[in-house]
Motif scaffolding. Structure first.
Motif, PDB file in Angstrom:
ATOM      1  N   GLY A 117       3.252 -18.021  11.677  1.00  0.00           N
ATOM      2  CA  GLY A 117       2.950 -16.754  11.026  1.00  0.00           C
ATOM      3  C   GLY A 117       2.379 -15.734  11.993  1.00  0.00           C
ATOM      4  N   GLY A 126      -3.144 -16.187   6.054  1.00  0.00           N
ATOM      5  CA  GLY A 126      -2.670 -17.447   6.620  1.00  0.00           C
ATOM      6  C   GLY A 126      -3.009 -18.650   5.766  1.00  0.00           C
ATOM      7  N   VAL A 150       2.433 -14.426   5.281  1.00  0.00           N
ATOM      8  CA  VAL A 150       3.066 -14.900   6.510  1.00  0.00           C
ATOM      9  C   VAL A 150       4.518 -14.415   6.492  1.00  0.00           C
ATOM     10  CG1 VAL A 150       3.935 -16.986   7.629  1.00  0.00           C
ATOM     11  CG2 VAL A 150       1.571 -16.903   6.837  1.00  0.00           C
ATOM     12  N   ASN A 175      -6.176 -12.727  11.596  1.00  0.00           N
ATOM     13  CA  ASN A 175      -5.635 -13.876  10.872  1.00  0.00           C
ATOM     14  C   ASN A 175      -6.665 -14.393   9.878  1.00  0.00           C
ATOM     15  OD1 ASN A 175      -3.422 -15.933  10.566  1.00  0.00           O
ATOM     16  ND2 ASN A 175      -5.150 -17.291  11.006  1.00  0.00           N
ATOM     17  N   LYS A 217      -7.655 -23.487  13.943  1.00  0.00           N
ATOM     18  CA  LYS A 217      -7.105 -22.163  13.616  1.00  0.00           C
ATOM     19  C   LYS A 217      -7.751 -21.078  14.475  1.00  0.00           C
ATOM     20  CE  LYS A 217      -5.996 -23.486   8.839  1.00  0.00           C
ATOM     21  NZ  LYS A 217      -6.231 -24.927   8.998  1.00  0.00           N
ATOM     22  N   VAL A 271       0.615 -21.861  10.379  1.00  0.00           N
ATOM     23  CA  VAL A 271      -0.260 -20.733  10.695  1.00  0.00           C
ATOM     24  C   VAL A 271       0.167 -20.079  12.013  1.00  0.00           C
ATOM     25  CG1 VAL A 271      -2.620 -20.062  11.320  1.00  0.00           C
ATOM     26  CG2 VAL A 271      -2.233 -21.634   9.408  1.00  0.00           C
ATOM     27  N   ALA A 293      -2.747 -24.695   4.617  1.00  0.00           N
ATOM     28  CA  ALA A 293      -2.500 -23.938   5.858  1.00  0.00           C
ATOM     29  C   ALA A 293      -2.416 -24.908   7.033  1.00  0.00           C
ATOM     30  CB  ALA A 293      -3.610 -22.923   6.092  1.00  0.00           C
TER      31      ALA A 293
END
Length: 585
Positions: free
Chosen positions: A445, A422, A398, A460, A552, A442, A437
């Motif tokens: 990043g 990530g 990241v 990712n 995510k 995340v 994470a």
């Protein structure tokens, strides 16, 4: 008496005449502009020197380092790298300057007319790269061809005018022959004889004087009454940005890493892929950098590749510097031309031998001094990948200030895919417990990576693991070197040893259930959290499971990324595959 009076009167008149003449002469001297001209060596404050060069960047005098030699003007490599381009690489081991395009590697020998194009030896009309003391200089003709900068050169004294900002510049026209003076005043010496119709760069106006500059870097003042209309000219670059062709799939990438630590582990492919759906790329950890000569240990297997292809999977074999990190120097490998090129050669040879689809570069803990050499390695590797139809992907932390030297922006040009690792927000040896994470971390990043890399190239990576954090009271800690001693006045221990263990998704959930804990959702983190007491210690778990992965995946969809990757196979719950697939469709 009358005669004497006449004599006195004549004397008074004579004195008055002299005084008047002197007053008129002084008035004339005061209001008559000087015609004195200032020598340009004096104006610039330099002595006559055939090699020294005054440098201007976007019409501002700078401390840039340049020199004139044999009818050519050269600029220091340091200035080129700072202002114009990162594409030039000085290889100290070979005493050569390298310039890399999408398909060609140029090598220019120091203080020589020799150079090569993809290994084919050639001769230039003049040395492109020269040295003076410990400094390296590049021909401006060469730099202008391969970087977004234009130059003009003037002599007596030597002046190098550089432009790399393509903006509007305002000019003013001189409507009558006049002198442009060093300062605003008619007694200031003339530095330029301006002719009617000439145009000069307009800088500003002070009282009745206009400050201007010519194209040769000479700045001065002209009476405003001698100037006319102002016009703007837009500076236009004639540089064409290199085009790097990329391999881009017309579907979202769903990559899974398969940790392979020996050749026998290849036989587990079918087993680790049980229950896995939707994945289209597998990245086995096959290539280990093992010495400073650029050699690798390879676990590549044709049978593995054949099975993966039969499952509908591409194989992007991973190369890493982690396993032998204590006995190798990534800097030495990559900064030395011989070992760097050997590493590229052996990687490409293995890929072609086993019909592997891609290379995944996982260079971690890269020292700052190795940053430029790492980028050159990627450039040279990308040429061979591009020429052979091999997908090149690069793993990255990241973004942070400490990883700027990984050159993500350049990676975004030369690599096919740039993968964000990530995870490991909180890692083994972290001074505090926390999520592997968290959602905000995340997203940050991703956002920061997109500042350098186009979304269509960004993948990712999500964790298929979590950590069980253990707080052991200092008084009960037997091996204090096993973790980090934390002083926390808000905790019931005051001081405790913090350790952690990376575990699979299922194991973490089992531990909470086993200890009678129902985890609670933490919206700010985007995960379920649970903790419990056992044997006088406190345990904390931020779970990775279907909902945390879904959060995510929402980010991957939100930012229209190229796909997702997962570390690592066998740690995931197979129920997450449906979640991942639903967001990629």
């Amino acid at each position: 008496m009358k005669k004497r009076l006449i004599q006195v009167l004549i004397f008074v008149i004579l004195i008055a005449g002299i005084v008047g003449y002197m007053a008129i002469d002084k008035m004339k001297e005061k209001y008559t502009p000087t015609t004195e001209h200032m020598d340009l060596y004096t104006y610039f404050g330099v002595e006559e020197d055939d090699e020294s060069v005054i440098v201007f960047l976007n019409n501002v005098k700078t401390e840039g380092d340049a020199m004139a030699k044999d009818g050519k003007v050269y600029i220091s490599l340091a200035m080129v790298e700072e202002y114009f381009s990162e594409n030039f690489y000085w290889d100290e081991s070979a005493k050569q300057l390298l310039y890399t395009t999408a398909t060609v590697l140029y090598k220019y020998s120091l203080d020589s007319n020799k150079y090569s194009v993809n290994g084919e030896e050639k001769l230039s009309d003049y040395p492109v790269v020269i040295s003076k003391g410990e400094n390296i200089y590049l021909s401006m003709d060469f730099v202008q061809e391969y970087a977004d900068v234009q130059y003009s050169f003037f002599e007596e004294p030597n002046r190098l005018m550089l432009v790399n900002e393509w903006t509007d510049v305002e000019y003013v026209e001189v409507n009558e022959d006049a002198g442009i003076r060093k300062l605003g005043g008619i007694k200031s010496p003339i530095v330029i004889d301006a002719k009617a119709g000439e145009q000069y760069i307009y800088l500003n106006e002070i009282d009745e004087w206009t400050c201007v500059m010519n194209e040769a870097g000479v700045k001065g003042y002209i009476e405003t009454k001698y100037t006319g209309d102002k016009t703007k000219k837009t500076l236009i670059s004639n540089y064409t940005e290199p085009v790097y062709s990329s391999i881009s799939r017309d579907y979202k990438i769903n990559l899974v890493w398969h940790q392979v630590t020996n050749k026998d582990a290849n036989a587990n492919l079918s087993k680790v892929m049980e229950g896995v759906t939707g994945a289209n790329v597998i990245s086995p950890t096959w290539f280990q950098m093992c010495d400073n000569g650029g050699n690798i240990i390879s676990f590549a297997s044709q049978d593995y590749v054949n099975k993966a292809h039969a499952m509908g999977l591409e194989v992007w074999a991973l190369v890493e510097n982690i396993t032998y990190s204590k006995s190798i120097s990534t800097y030495k490998i990559l900064s030395n031309m011989e070992s760097r090129e050997h590493l590229v050669d052996v990687l490409i040879a293995e890929v072609l031998k086993y019909d592997i689809d891609g290379i995944n570069v996982d260079i971690e803990s890269l020292s700052y001094e190795a940053g430029d050499a790492y980028l050159q390695f990627l450039r040279e590797l990308s040429i061979e990948c591009r020429n052979n139809g091999i997908v090149l992907s690069v793993d990255n932390y990241v973004p942070s200030a400490s990883t700027y030297h990984y050159h993500r922006k350049e990676q975004g040009k030369i690599a096919d895919y740039v993968i964000i690792m990530g995870y490991d927000e909180h890692y083994a040896g972290s001074p505090e417990s926390g999520s592997v994470a968290s959602l905000g971390w995340v997203e940050e990043g991703i956002v920061n990576t997109l500042k350098s890399v186009p979304a269509k190239k960004v993948i990712n990576a999500v964790p298929f693991y979590t950590r069980i954090w253990k707080q052991t009271p200092e008084s009960e800690a037997k091996d204090k070197s096993a973790g980090v001693l934390v002083e926390d006045p808000d905790s019931k221990y005051g001081r405790y040893l913090l350790t952690s263990e990376a575990v699979s998704m299922s194991y973490a959930q089992q531990q909470l259930k086993k200890n009678g804990v129902t985890p609670e959702w933490q919206e700010s983190v985007g995960q379920y959290y649970g903790e419990y007491e056992k044997d006088g210690c406190t345990y904390q778990i931020w779970l990775e499971e279907e909902e945390s992965i879904a959060k995510k995946m929402e980010l991957i969809r939100k930012y229209e990324l190229a796909g997702v990757a997962g570390w690592k196979l066998s740690l995931q719950k197979n129920s997450i595959w449906e979640v991942i697939d639903s967001y990629l469709k």
